[in-house]
Design a protein around this motif. Structure first.
Motif, PDB file in Angstrom:
ATOM      1  N   PHE A   1       0.916  -1.140   0.018  1.00 27.70           N
ATOM      2  CA  PHE A   1      -0.032  -0.021  -0.040  1.00 27.70           C
ATOM      3  C   PHE A   1       0.784   1.317   0.045  1.00 27.70           C
ATOM      4  O   PHE A   1       1.903   1.012   0.390  1.00 27.70           O
ATOM      5  CB  PHE A   1      -0.861   0.047   1.085  1.00 27.70           C
ATOM      6  N   GLN A   2       0.208   2.467  -0.260  1.00 25.87           N
ATOM      7  CA  GLN A   2       0.906   3.668  -0.110  1.00 25.87           C
ATOM      8  C   GLN A   2       1.064   3.930   1.229  1.00 25.87           C
ATOM      9  O   GLN A   2       0.409   3.344   2.170  1.00 25.87           O
ATOM     10  CB  GLN A   2       0.309   4.799  -0.900  1.00 25.87           C
ATOM     11  N   ARG A   3       2.221   4.697   1.679  1.00 23.13           N
ATOM     12  CA  ARG A   3       2.604   4.892   3.082  1.00 23.13           C
ATOM     13  C   ARG A   3       1.154   5.185   4.007  1.00 23.13           C
ATOM     14  O   ARG A   3       1.194   4.482   5.117  1.00 23.13           O
ATOM     15  CB  ARG A   3       3.767   5.774   3.280  1.00 23.13           C
ATOM     16  N   ASP A   4       0.529   6.254   3.537  1.00 25.33           N
ATOM     17  CA  ASP A   4      -0.444   6.648   4.621  1.00 25.33           C
ATOM     18  C   ASP A   4      -1.600   5.529   4.713  1.00 25.33           C
ATOM     19  O   ASP A   4      -2.238   5.392   5.958  1.00 25.33           O
ATOM     20  CB  ASP A   4      -0.951   8.103   4.277  1.00 25.33           C
ATOM     21  N   HIS A   5      -1.847   5.002   3.733  1.00 29.16           N
ATOM     22  CA  HIS A   5      -2.721   4.012   3.730  1.00 29.16           C
ATOM     23  C   HIS A   5      -2.361   2.741   4.581  1.00 29.16           C
ATOM     24  O   HIS A   5      -3.240   2.300   5.504  1.00 29.16           O
ATOM     25  CB  HIS A   5      -3.234   3.522   2.403  1.00 29.16           C
ATOM     26  N   LEU A   6      -1.202   2.210   4.551  1.00 25.81           N
ATOM     27  CA  LEU A   6      -0.674   1.188   5.499  1.00 25.81           C
ATOM     28  C   LEU A   6      -0.701   1.664   6.802  1.00 25.81           C
ATOM     29  O   LEU A   6      -1.033   0.929   7.796  1.00 25.81           O
ATOM     30  CB  LEU A   6       0.771   0.989   4.912  1.00 25.81           C
ATOM     31  N   ARG A   7      -0.170   2.687   7.036  1.00 25.00           N
ATOM     32  CA  ARG A   7      -0.211   3.573   8.485  1.00 25.00           C
ATOM     33  C   ARG A   7      -1.745   3.353   8.906  1.00 25.00           C
ATOM     34  O   ARG A   7      -2.077   3.158  10.131  1.00 25.00           O
ATOM     35  CB  ARG A   7       0.347   4.751   8.657  1.00 25.00           C
ATOM     36  N   TRP A   8      -2.690   3.787   8.076  1.00 26.27           N
ATOM     37  CA  TRP A   8      -4.022   3.876   8.672  1.00 26.27           C
ATOM     38  C   TRP A   8      -4.697   2.627   8.934  1.00 26.27           C
ATOM     39  O   TRP A   8      -5.416   2.233   9.921  1.00 26.27           O
ATOM     40  CB  TRP A   8      -4.939   4.619   7.493  1.00 26.27           C
ATOM     41  N   ILE A   9      -4.171   1.425   7.960  1.00 23.02           N
ATOM     42  CA  ILE A   9      -4.721   0.068   8.558  1.00 23.02           C
ATOM     43  C   ILE A   9      -3.957  -0.424   9.692  1.00 23.02           C
ATOM     44  O   ILE A   9      -4.755  -0.944  10.715  1.00 23.02           O
ATOM     45  CB  ILE A   9      -4.206  -0.763   7.506  1.00 23.02           C
ATOM     46  N   ALA A  10      -2.706  -0.004   9.857  1.00 23.80           N
ATOM     47  CA  ALA A  10      -2.067  -0.483  10.995  1.00 23.80           C
ATOM     48  C   ALA A  10      -2.594   0.007  12.134  1.00 23.80           C
ATOM     49  O   ALA A  10      -2.772  -0.879  13.470  1.00 23.80           O
ATOM     50  CB  ALA A  10      -0.708  -0.182  10.873  1.00 23.80           C
ATOM     51  N   GLU A  11      -3.101   1.258  12.288  1.00 21.77           N
ATOM     52  CA  GLU A  11      -3.733   1.851  13.515  1.00 21.77           C
ATOM     53  C   GLU A  11      -4.896   0.916  13.880  1.00 21.77           C
ATOM     54  O   GLU A  11      -5.446   1.371  15.076  1.00 21.77           O
ATOM     55  CB  GLU A  11      -3.822   3.258  13.257  1.00 21.77           C
ATOM     56  N   ARG A  12      -5.515   0.370  12.916  1.00 24.26           N
ATOM     57  CA  ARG A  12      -6.916  -0.274  13.344  1.00 24.26           C
ATOM     58  C   ARG A  12      -7.003  -1.553  13.391  1.00 24.26           C
ATOM     59  O   ARG A  12      -8.040  -2.162  13.685  1.00 24.26           O
ATOM     60  CB  ARG A  12      -8.041   0.248  12.008  1.00 24.26           C
ATOM     61  N   ILE A  13      -5.848  -2.415  13.219  1.00 25.18           N
ATOM     62  CA  ILE A  13      -5.955  -3.721  13.236  1.00 25.18           C
ATOM     63  C   ILE A  13      -5.708  -4.259  14.558  1.00 25.18           C
ATOM     64  O   ILE A  13      -5.012  -3.496  15.328  1.00 25.18           O
ATOM     65  CB  ILE A  13      -5.001  -4.559  12.153  1.00 25.18           C
ATOM     66  N   GLU A  14      -5.834  -5.403  14.820  1.00 23.32           N
ATOM     67  CA  GLU A  14      -4.937  -6.215  16.160  1.00 23.32           C
ATOM     68  C   GLU A  14      -4.789  -7.666  15.481  1.00 23.32           C
ATOM     69  O   GLU A  14      -5.210  -8.033  14.673  1.00 23.32           O
ATOM     70  CB  GLU A  14      -6.389  -6.235  17.234  1.00 23.32           C
ATOM     71  N   PRO A  15      -4.024  -8.358  16.455  1.00 24.96           N
ATOM     72  CA  PRO A  15      -3.749  -9.363  16.163  1.00 24.96           C
ATOM     73  C   PRO A  15      -4.861 -10.255  16.011  1.00 24.96           C
ATOM     74  O   PRO A  15      -5.612 -10.279  16.789  1.00 24.96           O
ATOM     75  CB  PRO A  15      -2.735  -9.997  17.537  1.00 24.96           C
ATOM     76  N   GLY A  16      -4.598 -11.142  14.779  1.00 23.57           N
ATOM     77  CA  GLY A  16      -5.982 -12.102  14.345  1.00 23.57           C
ATOM     78  C   GLY A  16      -6.630 -11.414  13.349  1.00 23.57           C
ATOM     79  O   GLY A  16      -7.652 -12.129  12.771  1.00 23.57           O
ATOM     80  N   THR A  17      -6.594 -10.245  13.121  1.00 19.92           N
ATOM     81  CA  THR A  17      -7.565  -9.408  12.150  1.00 19.92           C
ATOM     82  C   THR A  17      -7.306 -10.504  10.704  1.00 19.92           C
ATOM     83  O   THR A  17      -6.192 -10.739  10.164  1.00 19.92           O
ATOM     84  CB  THR A  17      -6.911  -8.054  11.573  1.00 19.92           C
TER      85      THR A  17
END
Length: 164
Positions: free
Chosen positions: A138-154
């Protein structure tokens, strides 16, 4: 998260992404460049602390010694390893920004089957549309957006036959 031909759907958004140069395959093999079809889970997050802050309290900093084994016949295949490691591997602390933030999937992990593929990550893309070696990027800001919202097991759903 579900992969579609036009991007990854997650939390009501569709984010453009790149997949492996070999397309999506149900029968992934080491080195084929394909993104493996299936339902995968996020099992880890690594980040470069000299470039970005930790986006989750379960994220692991990437140091100079951190590698990921892609040596199919080795007992450490598809696992995080550290230098010195004289077998085939991916360097996690890269000079480019591709691995500044890595989401690790459970594809062929932790009990890897030799030759079925390794280092299937979610990471930053080189540029829009540029294929990966089998990861999702992903583009950098989208990857960060995803990472801020996931949890282990997503879950990351990669259909063999994708539809929007």
């Amino acid at each position: 998260m579900i992969l579609t031909p036009t991007g990854l759907r997650f939390h009501g958004r569709k984010l453009p992404c790149s997949i492996g140069k070999g397309g999506v395959k149900a029968d992934k093999r080491e080195g084929d460049g394909a993104t493996p079809a299936g339902i995968h889970k996020i099992v880890g997050m690594y980040y470069r602390p000299d470039r970005i802050r930790a986006l989750q309290d379960w994220a692991t900093p990437i140091g100079n010694m951190d590698l990921w084994s892609d040596a199919s016949g080795d007992q450490q295949y598809n696992l995080h390893v550290r230098r010195p490691y004289d077998k085939s591997h991916e360097v996690l602390r890269r000079s480019d920004p591709l691995y500044d933030l890595i989401l690790v999937t459970d594809y062929n992990w932790p009990n890897a089957v030799a030759g079925k593929g390794s280092a299937i990550f979610i990471h930053q893309w080189r540029r829009p549309g540029w294929p990966t070696e089998g990861c999702i990027a992903f583009q950098r800001d989208h990857l960060r957006w995803i990472a801020e919202r996931i949890e282990p097991g997503t879950r990351v759903i990669v259909p063999e036959a994708m539809s929007d």
